[in-house]
Motif scaffolding. Structure first.
Motif, mmCIF file in Angstrom:
data_model
loop_
_atom_site.group_PDB
_atom_site.id
_atom_site.type_symbol
_atom_site.label_atom_id
_atom_site.label_comp_id
_atom_site.label_asym_id
_atom_site.label_seq_id
_atom_site.Cartn_x
_atom_site.Cartn_y
_atom_site.Cartn_z
ATOM 1 N N ARG A 1 24.744 33.317 51.185
ATOM 2 C CA ARG A 1 25.034 32.019 50.437
ATOM 3 C C ARG A 1 24.649 32.168 48.756
ATOM 4 O O ARG A 1 25.015 31.670 47.843
ATOM 5 N N THR A 2 23.297 33.064 48.657
ATOM 6 C CA THR A 2 22.721 33.358 47.204
ATOM 7 C C THR A 2 23.940 34.247 46.556
ATOM 8 O O THR A 2 23.959 33.901 45.271
ATOM 9 N N VAL A 3 24.468 35.279 47.097
ATOM 10 C CA VAL A 3 25.328 36.118 46.578
ATOM 11 C C VAL A 3 26.388 35.214 45.804
ATOM 12 O O VAL A 3 27.050 35.348 44.865
ATOM 13 N N ALA A 4 27.007 34.341 46.741
ATOM 14 C CA ALA A 4 28.312 33.473 46.518
ATOM 15 C C ALA A 4 27.831 32.598 45.279
ATOM 16 O O ALA A 4 28.579 32.616 44.373
ATOM 17 N N HIS A 5 26.461 32.267 45.409
ATOM 18 C CA HIS A 5 26.188 31.086 44.087
ATOM 19 C C HIS A 5 25.913 32.132 42.960
ATOM 20 O O HIS A 5 26.237 31.456 41.799
ATOM 21 N N PHE A 6 25.539 33.199 42.957
ATOM 22 C CA PHE A 6 25.354 34.091 41.622
ATOM 23 C C PHE A 6 26.581 34.830 41.217
ATOM 24 O O PHE A 6 26.525 35.836 40.755
ATOM 25 N N GLU A 7 27.812 34.513 41.676
ATOM 26 C CA GLU A 7 29.264 34.868 41.583
ATOM 27 C C GLU A 7 29.339 35.352 39.919
ATOM 28 O O GLU A 7 29.533 36.344 39.571
ATOM 29 N N HIS A 8 28.728 34.351 39.178
ATOM 30 C CA HIS A 8 28.662 34.755 37.644
ATOM 31 C C HIS A 8 28.052 35.863 37.091
ATOM 32 O O HIS A 8 28.367 35.980 35.999
ATOM 33 N N LEU A 9 27.111 36.388 38.012
ATOM 34 C CA LEU A 9 26.354 37.331 37.385
ATOM 35 C C LEU A 9 26.847 38.743 38.162
ATOM 36 O O LEU A 9 26.166 39.981 38.027
ATOM 37 N N ARG A 10 27.915 38.711 38.710
ATOM 38 C CA ARG A 10 28.529 39.916 39.188
ATOM 39 C C ARG A 10 28.882 40.973 38.345
ATOM 40 O O ARG A 10 29.274 40.840 37.159
ATOM 41 N N ASN A 11 28.760 42.288 38.682
ATOM 42 C CA ASN A 11 28.898 43.452 37.862
ATOM 43 C C ASN A 11 30.540 43.473 37.644
ATOM 44 O O ASN A 11 31.348 43.699 38.411
ATOM 45 N N ALA A 12 30.781 43.188 36.277
ATOM 46 C CA ALA A 12 32.178 43.396 36.014
ATOM 47 C C ALA A 12 32.981 44.635 36.118
ATOM 48 O O ALA A 12 34.077 44.695 36.063
ATOM 49 N N ASP A 13 31.987 45.659 35.977
ATOM 50 C CA ASP A 13 32.809 46.959 36.091
ATOM 51 C C ASP A 13 32.615 47.631 37.216
ATOM 52 O O ASP A 13 33.003 48.964 37.960
ATOM 53 N N ALA A 14 32.302 46.832 38.456
ATOM 54 C CA ALA A 14 32.115 47.342 39.728
ATOM 55 C C ALA A 14 33.719 47.616 40.446
ATOM 56 O O ALA A 14 34.723 46.729 40.030
ATOM 57 N N PRO A 15 34.072 48.511 40.968
ATOM 58 C CA PRO A 15 35.289 48.789 41.615
ATOM 59 C C PRO A 15 35.558 47.907 42.709
ATOM 60 O O PRO A 15 34.828 46.931 43.121
ATOM 61 N N ALA A 16 36.972 47.829 42.607
ATOM 62 C CA ALA A 16 37.331 46.276 43.745
ATOM 63 C C ALA A 16 36.902 46.393 45.021
ATOM 64 O O ALA A 16 36.520 45.424 45.571
ATOM 65 N N ALA A 17 36.636 47.697 45.531
ATOM 66 C CA ALA A 17 36.468 47.915 46.761
ATOM 67 C C ALA A 17 34.587 47.357 46.965
ATOM 68 O O ALA A 17 34.412 46.826 48.067
ATOM 69 N N ALA A 18 34.169 47.342 46.161
ATOM 70 C CA ALA A 18 32.515 47.207 45.828
ATOM 71 C C ALA A 18 32.446 45.708 46.046
ATOM 72 O O ALA A 18 31.667 45.061 46.541
ATOM 73 N N LYS A 19 33.332 45.066 45.029
ATOM 74 C CA LYS A 19 33.522 43.599 45.010
ATOM 75 C C LYS A 19 33.818 42.878 46.226
ATOM 76 O O LYS A 19 33.131 41.841 46.606
ATOM 77 N N ALA A 20 34.684 43.648 47.080
ATOM 78 C CA ALA A 20 35.327 42.855 48.198
ATOM 79 C C ALA A 20 34.045 43.138 49.265
ATOM 80 O O ALA A 20 34.178 42.478 50.443
ATOM 81 N N GLY A 21 33.397 44.206 49.227
ATOM 82 C CA GLY A 21 32.682 44.669 50.300
ATOM 83 C C GLY A 21 31.315 43.714 50.776
ATOM 84 O O GLY A 21 30.957 43.217 49.969
ATOM 85 N N LYS A 22 30.964 43.944 51.828
ATOM 86 C CA LYS A 22 29.809 43.054 52.495
ATOM 87 C C LYS A 22 28.642 44.004 52.479
ATOM 88 O O LYS A 22 28.564 45.069 52.871
ATOM 89 N N ALA A 23 27.484 43.166 52.016
ATOM 90 C CA ALA A 23 26.134 43.947 51.786
ATOM 91 C C ALA A 23 25.983 44.393 53.257
ATOM 92 O O ALA A 23 26.087 43.788 54.307
ATOM 93 N N GLN A 24 25.460 45.593 53.383
ATOM 94 C CA GLN A 24 24.849 46.302 54.579
ATOM 95 C C GLN A 24 23.601 46.048 54.781
ATOM 96 O O GLN A 24 22.756 46.163 53.924
#
Length: 354
Positions: free
Chosen positions: A331-354
């Motif tokens: 929930r927290t990650v979804a809320h802070f989507e605006h702080l996502r790393n714009a340079d992250a590879p597409a796979a990392a953006k779609a990946g789930k935290a382990q």
């Protein structure tokens, strides 16, 4: 005929935790909610009283006509105000005294206070600690010192005319967080979050903000003069201890940043922090006041075990966390989507935290 609604005042209801408490109180349908803060709350359905907790008159006026006060206002030790002892003393100690005085003057019978799990932290490991552990005799920072004083003021006020309880959450995170996640991201952008200090195995009790708010609502419901809850302090956590660096990595990876992975020796980092805090910063103070998150307290706190027992909260509140830790992280990650790393590879953006 439906029972009349109680009126709850949330002092500090415009803040991170405060807004969640306000919303949950409203959601019960059992409370009219009034908010007292220095800025507007913005939660639909809540009445707003703007004022300053440092002024007794403002606090007393806000408290008129309420049944229960939930006091969550605090001056947090961000890098900007970590050295502002006057602010912390005025808000966390004197402001709390103003709330207690208003309750006494106006005959309010219930006071729920937001304390901190750090009131027992002296820099050593805490594992399965319960409320029998005494207050720390040497607080690790001034914020903790003021929270100890604030809690003592509230519990000392418990009497035959005022029921008071102190809740001690640990590691609050969630939607609307203004400190933890924004700091993680800011430090990650500066290249400072790839490091693990120490062996990386120390566990922490992090607590989803909705669960902390849930505990406050339960306390508001159950607190009464002479009840088993009155005069007590209770630890509040998710009851899911997790390695500090795993939690940090889950949050960062969820937002597209690298997990901490380079281990640094604790003793070396602690020595550097002490040199900076006790030698370099005082020397530079006449020229420039430096604000930083790199303090001896921060190094100690992120490398120690901090896990608390919630058995007392279970018994007296019936507290069972409503949101599991991993769901809270998502929930927290979804809320802070605006702080996502714009340079992250597409796979990392779609990946789930382990």
């Amino acid at each position: 005929m439906a029972p009349a609604k109680r009126t709850a005042l949330v002092v500090g209801g415009a803040g991170f935790l405060g807004k969640h408490i306000v919303q949950q109180l409203l959601d019960t349908g059992r409370y009219k909610v009034r908010v007292f803060d220095i800025r507007a709350c913005g939660v639909p359905g809540a009445d707003m009283v703007v004022g300053d907790i440092r002024k007794q008159e403002d606090v007393t006026n806000a408290c008129r006509g309420v049944d229960v006060v939930v006091h969550v206002a605090t001056a947090t030790p961000t890098s900007e105000n970590a050295l502002n002892k006057q602010l912390m003393d005025d808000v966390n100690v004197k402001g709390t005294a103003h709330v207690v005085e208003a309750c006494k003057q106006l005959g309010i019978s219930s006071l729920v206070y937001t304390s901190s799990a750090s009131v027992v932290f002296d820099g050593s490991d805490l594992v399965g600690v319960d409320e029998t552990r005494p207050y720390t005799a040497r607080p690790m920072d001034y914020y903790t010192e003021t929270k100890v004083e604030g809690e003592q003021l509230v519990l000392a006020a418990n009497s035959a005319s005022l029921a008071a309880v102190a809740l001690r959450p640990s590691g609050i995170f969630g939607e609307g967080d203004t400190v933890m996640v924004p700091t993680f991201v800011r430090q990650a952008k500066a290249g400072k979050m790839k490091y693990i200090i120490g062996n990386g195995k120390n566990v922490w009790d992090f607590t989803y903000v909705g669960n902390v708010a849930q505990a406050h609502v339960l306390a508001a419901d159950k607190l009464a003069i002479g009840s088993p809850l009155a005069g007590q302090a209770l630890f509040i956590t998710n009851q899911e201890p997790i390695p500090f660096w795993t939690f940090t990595g889950d949050m960062l990876q969820g937002l597209g940043y690298a997990r901490p992975h380079i281990k640094l020796p604790l003793l070396l980092i602690l020595c550097i922090a002490m040199l900076f805090e006790y030698v370099i910063r005082p020397l530079l103070k006449p020229i420039k006041e430096l604000s930083t998150d790199f303090t001896v307290f921060r190094v100690r706190i992120v490398t120690r075990q901090r896990a608390f027992s919630c058995e007392k909260a279970k018994k007296l509140l019936g507290y069972v966390p409503g949101v599991p830790l991993q769901e809270g992280i998502q929930r927290t990650v979804a809320h802070f989507e605006h702080l996502r790393n714009a340079d992250a590879p597409a796979a990392a953006k779609a990946g789930k935290a382990q």
